[in-house]
Design an enzyme around this catalytic site. Structure first.
Site, PDB file in Angstrom:
ATOM      1  N   CYS A 251       0.847  -1.207   0.000  1.00  0.00           N
ATOM      2  CA  CYS A 251       0.000   0.000   0.000  1.00  0.00           C
ATOM      3  C   CYS A 251       0.880   1.254   0.000  1.00  0.00           C
ATOM      4  O   CYS A 251       0.804   2.091   0.891  1.00  0.00           O
ATOM      5  CB  CYS A 251      -0.940   0.020   1.198  1.00  0.00           C
ATOM      6  N   ALA A 253       1.564   3.993  -2.266  1.00  0.00           N
ATOM      7  CA  ALA A 253       1.336   5.346  -2.794  1.00  0.00           C
ATOM      8  C   ALA A 253       0.969   6.317  -1.657  1.00  0.00           C
ATOM      9  O   ALA A 253       0.301   5.908  -0.697  1.00  0.00           O
ATOM     10  CB  ALA A 253       0.217   5.309  -3.832  1.00  0.00           C
ATOM     11  N   GLY A 255       4.193   7.187  -1.886  1.00  0.00           N
ATOM     12  CA  GLY A 255       5.596   6.814  -1.949  1.00  0.00           C
ATOM     13  C   GLY A 255       6.515   7.458  -0.935  1.00  0.00           C
ATOM     14  O   GLY A 255       7.723   7.214  -0.959  1.00  0.00           O
ATOM     15  N   GLY A 256       5.974   8.260  -0.028  1.00  0.00           N
ATOM     16  CA  GLY A 256       6.819   8.917   0.970  1.00  0.00           C
ATOM     17  C   GLY A 256       7.587   7.937   1.827  1.00  0.00           C
ATOM     18  O   GLY A 256       8.787   8.109   2.087  1.00  0.00           O
ATOM     19  N   LYS A 257       6.908   6.871   2.246  1.00  0.00           N
ATOM     20  CA  LYS A 257       7.572   5.902   3.124  1.00  0.00           C
ATOM     21  C   LYS A 257       8.539   5.017   2.335  1.00  0.00           C
ATOM     22  O   LYS A 257       9.582   4.623   2.852  1.00  0.00           O
ATOM     23  CB  LYS A 257       6.526   5.071   3.875  1.00  0.00           C
ATOM     24  N   ASP A 275       1.015  -0.963  -4.928  1.00  0.00           N
ATOM     25  CA  ASP A 275      -0.216  -0.223  -4.680  1.00  0.00           C
ATOM     26  C   ASP A 275      -1.286  -0.703  -5.643  1.00  0.00           C
ATOM     27  O   ASP A 275      -0.986  -1.058  -6.782  1.00  0.00           O
ATOM     28  CB  ASP A 275      -0.021   1.289  -4.810  1.00  0.00           C
ATOM     29  N   ASP A 301      -3.291  -5.795  -5.810  1.00  0.00           N
ATOM     30  CA  ASP A 301      -3.908  -5.857  -4.485  1.00  0.00           C
ATOM     31  C   ASP A 301      -2.955  -6.676  -3.623  1.00  0.00           C
ATOM     32  O   ASP A 301      -2.757  -7.872  -3.870  1.00  0.00           O
ATOM     33  CB  ASP A 301      -5.282  -6.529  -4.592  1.00  0.00           C
ATOM     34  N   ASP A 320       1.228  -0.237   5.705  1.00  0.00           N
ATOM     35  CA  ASP A 320       0.496   0.994   6.042  1.00  0.00           C
ATOM     36  C   ASP A 320      -0.891   0.846   5.413  1.00  0.00           C
ATOM     37  O   ASP A 320      -1.099   1.167   4.253  1.00  0.00           O
ATOM     38  CB  ASP A 320       1.249   2.194   5.467  1.00  0.00           C
ATOM     39  N   CYS A 373      -2.976   5.774   9.798  1.00  0.00           N
ATOM     40  CA  CYS A 373      -3.103   7.194  10.179  1.00  0.00           C
ATOM     41  C   CYS A 373      -4.483   7.389  10.813  1.00  0.00           C
ATOM     42  O   CYS A 373      -5.193   8.333  10.512  1.00  0.00           O
ATOM     43  CB  CYS A 373      -2.877   8.112   8.990  1.00  0.00           C
TER      44      CYS A 373
END
Length: 433
Positions: A251, A253, A255-257, A275, A301, A320, A373
């Site tokens: 998961c 997108a 892409g920060g992590k 993603d 998926d 995440d 989050c």
């Protein structure tokens, strides 16, 4: 009048109508911004975000001022008045401009029969001032179900969470450790006269005293820093990365992590980023390209292992999961309008399913970090508790950290007005044998 010649308030009303009909701001705002000149776009964004942030308070006031609801074909005028009320209550806009231009916008929307109503409602709102909110949902400007859920889950903290959700989120950066140390980049900012401080918990984090355009940041285009909340940055500290590891970011997108993982350990064997969304994967690649990093990107998926897995297990997995996003409402105020109480149970089922699937591709001796989050326990420590009952061999690791609250099965960060978003992390390890 051509759709592209509409006044800004009319465009804002159309964006809010789209949100009410189920579109997120990230979907419907970009095309709306293109209808304005570049120097007008920040004002439209502020209007749409601000009206969403205070929607429930403004809507409560507007309904009290209307003798009867506006008919469905004219619903956009309801949103036009919400935009005007937002400006009257929360902006420095001159009152006469709000009143006159809202009436003009009503005419531009081809609703001339409602100009008298718009004028009358807004004049009385200006004359009488803001009414005292009668309910907590109106006072804190959140949907009733969310207020009650937070009150139930966090009896000592619910008001602080709601207030943090209504605050403007700070702009936080993650320094690319392959390019600069945090102190070196703080010196670069100081030289550019950009006020900033080191974050308390994320080792590469910097918080700006006020938001700026990214092109004003030193070396941004060359990959020196990325914009990422402090709580999200903590994922790399949980993963215990080492050279030679194969890492999965499920998961992934936007892409920060994925990028944070690659920056924090240059000698990884491979990072695979998955993603489900074909629309969002190019954003991951854009981030990688700017930072001059490489990952294997797969559209799939993550739970459907047969669709994508090559049979080689992973040393580290960051999961995440899709969630209610109840910890990042201050950054995405449209969540208050889009999310429903009925969403939480199906999301929990998806989260548990993803956890079971990822566990099956984790190498013995490997580590999985579960992240959301969200601030709702059903998506967080209760998921981990349920999973530990299903997987009796899974070992829960309690990280020795100074942030968040120990929930017995993972750590919970609540949104903080002055620093990080709301986030949850749990660390699980698979025994060697």
């Amino acid at each position: 009048m051509d759709g592209y010649d509409l006044p800004m308030r009319a465009i804002a009303a159309s964006v809010l109508l789209a949100v009410e009909n189920g579109e997120s701001l990230s979907q419907c705002l970009p095309p709306a911004l293109q209808r304005l000149s570049p120097n007008e776009r920040p004002a439209l964004q502020a209007l749409c975000y601000g009206t969403c942030r205070w929607f429930h308070r403004l809507d409560s006031e507007l309904e009290s001022r209307l003798k009867k609801p506006i008919k469905k074909p004219d619903r956009i005028v309801h949103h036009l008045m919400l935009v005007a009320l937002f400006q009257l209550r929360f902006s420095q806009q001159a009152t006469y401009a709000v009143l006159n231009e809202s009436v003009e916008a009503c005419r531009a929307l081809d609703k001339p029969h409602l100009t008298g109503l718009v004028n009358g409602v807004l004049r009385s709102a200006e004359r009488e001032g803001a009414p005292e909110p009668k309910t907590d949902a109106s006072r804190f400007s959140h949907p009733v179900w969310m207020v009650e859920k937070l009150r139930h889950n966090w009896p000592d903290d619910w008001q602080q969470i709601l207030e943090a959700n209504n605050a403007q989120a700070p702009m936080t950066l993650r320094v690319n450790a392959l390019r600069f140390s945090r102190d070196e980049y703080l010196a670069q900012l100081n030289e550019a006269e950009i006020e900033a401080t080191a974050t308390s918990f994320a080792p590469h984090g910097i918080q700006l005293s006020r938001p700026i355009q990214v092109d004003q940041l030193p070396w941004f285009a060359d990959g020196a820093v990325s914009v990422q909340d402090e709580a999200a940055q903590l994922c790399t500290t949980m993963l215990d990365l080492a050279q030679g590891q194969r890492v999965l970011d499920a998961c992934a997108a936007p892409g920060g992590k994925t990028c944070a993982i690659l920056e924090s350990q240059a000698e990884l064997a491979e990072v695979v980023a998955i993603d489900e969304s074909a629309m969002r994967l190019p954003r991951v690649q854009e981030n990688l390209d700017r930072l001059d990093l490489h990952a294997t990107l797969l559209q799939a998926d993550a739970a459907d292992i047969e669709q994508w897995w090559d049979g080689e297990p992973f040393d580290r997995i960051l999961l995440d999961v899709p969630c209610s996003a109840s910890g990042v409402i201050r950054r995405h105020p449209d969540i208050k309008l889009l999310r429903r109480e009925t969403d939480v149970v199906p999301l929990a089922a998806i989260q548990l399913g993803l956890l079971a699937a990822m566990w099956s591709v984790l190498k013995p001796g490997g580590r999985l970090v579960y992240a959301t989050c969200s601030v709702f326990p059903q998506e967080n420590h209760r998921i981990i508790q349920r999973f530990l009952k299903q997987q009796s061999t899974a070992v829960l690791i309690e990280p020795e950290v100074l942030w968040g609250r120990n929930m017995g099965a993972g750590r919970q960060l609540l949104p903080d007005q002055t620093s990080h978003d709301g986030f949850f992390y749990a660390v699980l390890e698979k025994p060697e044998s």
